[in-house]
Design an enzyme around this catalytic site. Structure first.
Site, PDB file in Angstrom:
ATOM      1  N   LYS A 227       4.373   0.867   9.317  1.00 21.10           N
ATOM      2  CA  LYS A 227       4.464   2.133   8.588  1.00 21.10           C
ATOM      3  C   LYS A 227       3.797   3.266   9.353  1.00 21.10           C
ATOM      4  CE  LYS A 227       2.985   0.110   4.880  1.00 21.10           C
ATOM      5  NZ  LYS A 227       2.413  -0.146   3.564  1.00 21.10           N
TER       6      LYS A 227
ATOM      7  N   GLU B  92       0.869  -1.168   0.000  1.00 22.11           N
ATOM      8  CA  GLU B  92       0.000   0.000   0.000  1.00 22.11           C
ATOM      9  C   GLU B  92       0.909   1.223   0.000  1.00 22.11           C
ATOM     10  OE1 GLU B  92      -2.735   0.347   3.296  1.00 22.11           O
ATOM     11  OE2 GLU B  92      -3.498   2.241   2.493  1.00 22.11           O
TER      12      GLU B  92
ATOM     13  N   ARG C 236       5.211 -12.994   9.890  1.00 20.22           N
ATOM     14  CA  ARG C 236       5.700 -11.618   9.766  1.00 20.22           C
ATOM     15  C   ARG C 236       7.081 -11.513  10.374  1.00 20.22           C
ATOM     16  NH1 ARG C 236       2.237  -7.317   8.761  1.00 20.22           N
ATOM     17  NH2 ARG C 236       3.381  -5.550   9.575  1.00 20.22           N
TER      18      ARG C 236
HETATM   19  P1  ATP Z   1       2.723  -2.095   7.967  1.00 25.61           P
HETATM   20  O1  ATP Z   1       2.079  -2.861   9.063  1.00 25.61           O
HETATM   21  O2  ATP Z   1       4.130  -1.737   8.196  1.00 25.61           O
HETATM   22  O3  ATP Z   1       1.911  -0.924   7.518  1.00 25.61           O
HETATM   23  P2  ATP Z   1       1.538  -3.580   5.906  1.00 25.61           P
HETATM   24  O4  ATP Z   1       1.394  -5.041   6.055  1.00 25.61           O
HETATM   25  O5  ATP Z   1       0.354  -2.743   6.146  1.00 25.61           O
HETATM   26  O6  ATP Z   1       2.763  -3.114   6.770  1.00 25.61           O
HETATM   27  P3  ATP Z   1       1.541  -3.472   3.079  1.00 25.61           P
HETATM   28  O7  ATP Z   1       2.013  -2.371   2.226  1.00 25.61           O
HETATM   29  O8  ATP Z   1       0.092  -3.719   3.143  1.00 25.61           O
HETATM   30  O9  ATP Z   1       2.130  -3.186   4.524  1.00 25.61           O
HETATM   31  O10 ATP Z   1       2.319  -4.821   2.800  1.00 25.61           O
HETATM   32  C1  ATP Z   1       2.761  -5.289   1.557  1.00 25.61           C
HETATM   33  C2  ATP Z   1       3.155  -6.732   1.739  1.00 25.61           C
HETATM   34  O11 ATP Z   1       4.227  -6.833   2.666  1.00 25.61           O
HETATM   35  C3  ATP Z   1       2.026  -7.572   2.276  1.00 25.61           C
HETATM   36  O12 ATP Z   1       1.973  -8.769   1.528  1.00 25.61           O
HETATM   37  C4  ATP Z   1       2.420  -7.861   3.698  1.00 25.61           C
HETATM   38  O13 ATP Z   1       1.972  -9.128   4.077  1.00 25.61           O
HETATM   39  C5  ATP Z   1       3.938  -7.798   3.636  1.00 25.61           C
HETATM   40  N1  ATP Z   1       4.548  -7.410   4.919  1.00 25.61           N
HETATM   41  C6  ATP Z   1       4.391  -6.251   5.578  1.00 25.61           C
HETATM   42  N2  ATP Z   1       5.072  -6.251   6.736  1.00 25.61           N
HETATM   43  C7  ATP Z   1       5.699  -7.443   6.817  1.00 25.61           C
HETATM   44  C8  ATP Z   1       6.559  -8.062   7.777  1.00 25.61           C
HETATM   45  N3  ATP Z   1       6.922  -7.436   8.904  1.00 25.61           N
HETATM   46  N4  ATP Z   1       7.017  -9.307   7.512  1.00 25.61           N
HETATM   47  C9  ATP Z   1       6.662  -9.943   6.386  1.00 25.61           C
HETATM   48  N5  ATP Z   1       5.860  -9.423   5.451  1.00 25.61           N
HETATM   49  C10 ATP Z   1       5.365  -8.192   5.650  1.00 25.61           C
HETATM   50 MG    MG Z   2      -1.452  -2.816   5.471  1.00 24.14          MG
END
Ligand code: ATP
Ligand code: MG
Length: 574
Positions: A284, A50, A274
């Site tokens: 983020k 995102e 994760r």
């Molecule tokens: P954040 O919680 O930091 O905002 P998010 O999961 O909302 O992270 P996205 O941009 O939605 O961020 O994630 C893009 C991809 O990265 C998704 O497939 C998510 O599962 C993966 N991802 C995000 N954070 C992690 C993590 N700490 N470990 C493994 N994969 C991750």
């Molecule tokens: Mg997200």
């Protein structure tokens, strides 16, 4: 910024990075099985960030999995921006994400945006309404929450749930046309208000939101939710394995339900753990807070766990990939030691970085018996790990700088470095013996007078006599001044979100995470080092040139110190 590195006699690094190895994992087995059984004929993955922040090292794990697994099976990977929240998203993030994915070493096949599919997703909503599987609800957000029930209590059906198809179609089209205020109505899937899985209790598909979208502008007044957009976008791209982190596991039944109802390409979601690292925040939203509150200098502050921050700090993509492969994937969330990440950074930098000499806390040394005005060019090895890296000349003269730490007027027991009457080796130089000191008004030693033995040129005594210590130095007359930034952990707690009553996670910030050394002394070969160049400062650690550098005024970041505490942790564990 333009800096000329061609004059430098030391190449910052040879390409001699650490080799990569990828342990097998359950995702791999699953894909292999799907191909064997004929479930899929190809492998298509996607990385779906995102664009509401910069990528962090948690995303690096997802990227390595999405791209790495597709590569392994001759498949393809799309970069798809999951841009369904216009209020939080921005093109700045879209650009930085592309830069970071490339930097990490991956190239996408297709570049897409969920917003590319808004028309199709809208048509599919109409299809579900016509099939009696979706309805327009007039409950407001609070009421929707209230009706939803809890884990232990079933939900209640909305009084608007049984509207006719015609009424739903009419209202939905009017939602789209802007006839109702923001939040007044939603489109919901008609599934099961008593499902034990809360995601299946008539999830929201569309909300009314007057917000300018960074790509579609003001075209849309309704936006699909993540759940209603994600699987459909996957299906449009014929994604076979839609891998995501574990928090989405409960959403999988909904992911499948939408795809089945629409009868579209059967993408399948698979979850993995994760990445979490001690002393590190990977969210983020929280990282954005640090940026907005000025707790760090920006998304790419070298203390940030973002890929931009790590790049600026001097971490290499190879080190990050090796770390991620070694951490591996599983189906339960765990936490990894920060020292392990640093271990991989050090391992890679050890192979590739040129060694140079730099003095961070200078103490003046005068060699009384060295001829006034004489300068000798000493041979110095660039990288003992890499025979092809060659050697360079380092100027030696009568007045030098050494580290303040490398001299003690009154040496404690087992202190083998310079002290009155003691002889030490100056790396690539001569043996010197301390004779006397000069102090300032506060009684601090500001100058040490020494003698040298001309027979020990290059660092060995022809009579075979040994010294217990070798220290680094820089010729005062030839030294280049630089600012050096030393970083420590950004948070004081292993788990930065562990809080006392009334505390905020920013209370766990380490007040000493940045130390600025204004006047370090570097060997002259570093005068024109270009931003991004990486070096090992002998005995001190790995450093890289920061983008804040200006011609004549370099700024270096300490990437990581030399001491490998992970190796120790690992040894202890055995
Ligand atoms: P954040 O919680 O930091 O905002 P998010 O999961 O909302 O992270 P996205 O941009 O939605 O961020 O994630 C893009 C991809 O990265 C998704 O497939 C998510 O599962 C993966 N991802 C995000 N954070 C992690 C993590 N700490 N470990 C493994 N994969 C991750
Ligand atoms: Mg997200």
């Amino acid at each position: 910024m333009l800096m000329n590195s061609s004059k430098s006699s030391v190449e910052p690094e040879a390409v001699n990075s650490a080799p990569e190895s990828r342990p097998a994992n359950f995702l791999q087995e699953r894909i292999a099985e799907d191909l064997r059984s004929g479930k899929y004929q190809h492998v298509q993955t996607r990385f779906p960030p995102e664009p509401n922040g910069y990528l962090h090292i948690g995303h690096a794990k997802a990227i390595c999995i999405d791209f790495g697994l597709a590569d392994e099976f001759g498949g393809k990977t799309n970069l798809r921006f999951d841009d369904t929240n216009p209020e939080k998203e921005d093109t700045e993030y879209v650009d930085s994400i592309q830069e970071d994915v490339r930097w990490l070493g991956f190239n996408w096949d297709g570049l897409y945006y969920a917003s590319d599919y808004f028309d199709q997703i809208y048509e599919w909503a109409i299809q579900l309404i016509k099939a009696g599987k979706a309805y327009v609800d007039d409950l407001n957000a609070d009421e929707v929450r209230e009706y939803r029930g809890t884990l232990t209590q079933p939900g209640k059906e909305s009084p608007y749930r049984n509207r006719s198809v015609e009424e739903n179609l009419d209202l939905f089209i009017r939602m789209k046309n802007g006839e109702f205020p923001d939040g007044a109505r939603t489109l919901r899937a008609k599934i099961d208000m008593s499902s034990p899985n809360l995601n299946l209790r008539d999830p929201i598909m569309y909300r009314i939101l007057r917000a300018e979208h960074h790509r579609t502008g003001n075209k849309w007044l309704i936006y699909p939710t993540y759940d209603w957009a994600h699987g459909q976008s996957d299906s449009i791209e014929k994604v076979t394995h839609s891998m995501c982190s574990l928090e989405f596991a409960d959403h999988q039944p909904l992911y499948n339900w939408y795809i089945e109802q629409l009868g579209i390409f059967p993408s399948q979601q698979i979850e993995f753990d994760r990445l979490a690292i001690t002393y590190t925040l990977l969210s983020k939203r929280k990282l954005l807070q640090l940026v907005n509150e000025g707790r760090v200098s920006g998304w790419n502050d070298p203390r940030m766990p973002t890929l931009g921050g790590m790049r600026r700090r001097g971490y290499t993509p190879e080190a990050i990939r090796n770390f991620v492969w070694t951490v591996g994937v599983s189906r339960t969330n765990g936490i990894v030691e920060l020292e392990m990440l640093e271990h991989f950074v050090r391992e890679d930098l050890n192979r590739r970085s040129a060694r140079v000499m730099a003095v961070l806390h200078p103490l003046k040394i005068v060699i009384d018996n060295y001829p006034e005005g004489q300068v000798e060019q000493m041979d110095a090895v660039n990288n003992p790990e890499d025979p092809n890296a060659g050697s360079r000349k380092v100027p030696f003269s009568k007045i030098l700088y050494i580290e303040q730490d490398d001299f003690r007027e009154v040496p404690p027991p087992k202190y083998f470095r310079l002290s009155p009457g003691k002889e030490v080796r100056l790396r690539y130089g001569y043996f010197i013996t301390a004779k006397s000191v000069v102090k300032n008004a506060q009684g601090e030693v500001v100058e040490v007078h020494c003698t040298y033995d001309p027979a020990t040129r290059g660092g060995n005594a022809p009579d075979g006599r040994k010294v217990k210590s070798t220290i680094h130095w820089v010729s005062a007359e030839h030294a280049v001044d630089a600012e050096v930034r030393i970083y420590d952990k950004l948070f004081t707690k292993e788990n930065p979100t562990e809080l006392e009553e009334g505390q905020n996670f920013t209370d766990n910030l380490n007040p000493n995470s940045l130390e600025v050394i204004a006047n370090a002394k570097l060997e002259p070969s570093l005068a024109d080092a270009a931003p991004g160049s990486r070096y090992q400062f002998e005995r001190l650690g790995y450093f890289c040139v920061d983008t804040d550098s200006k011609p004549g005024r370099s700024v270096f970041n300490r990437t990581v110190a030399l001491k490998d505490s992970w190796a120790k942790i690992e040894k202890k564990a055995k």
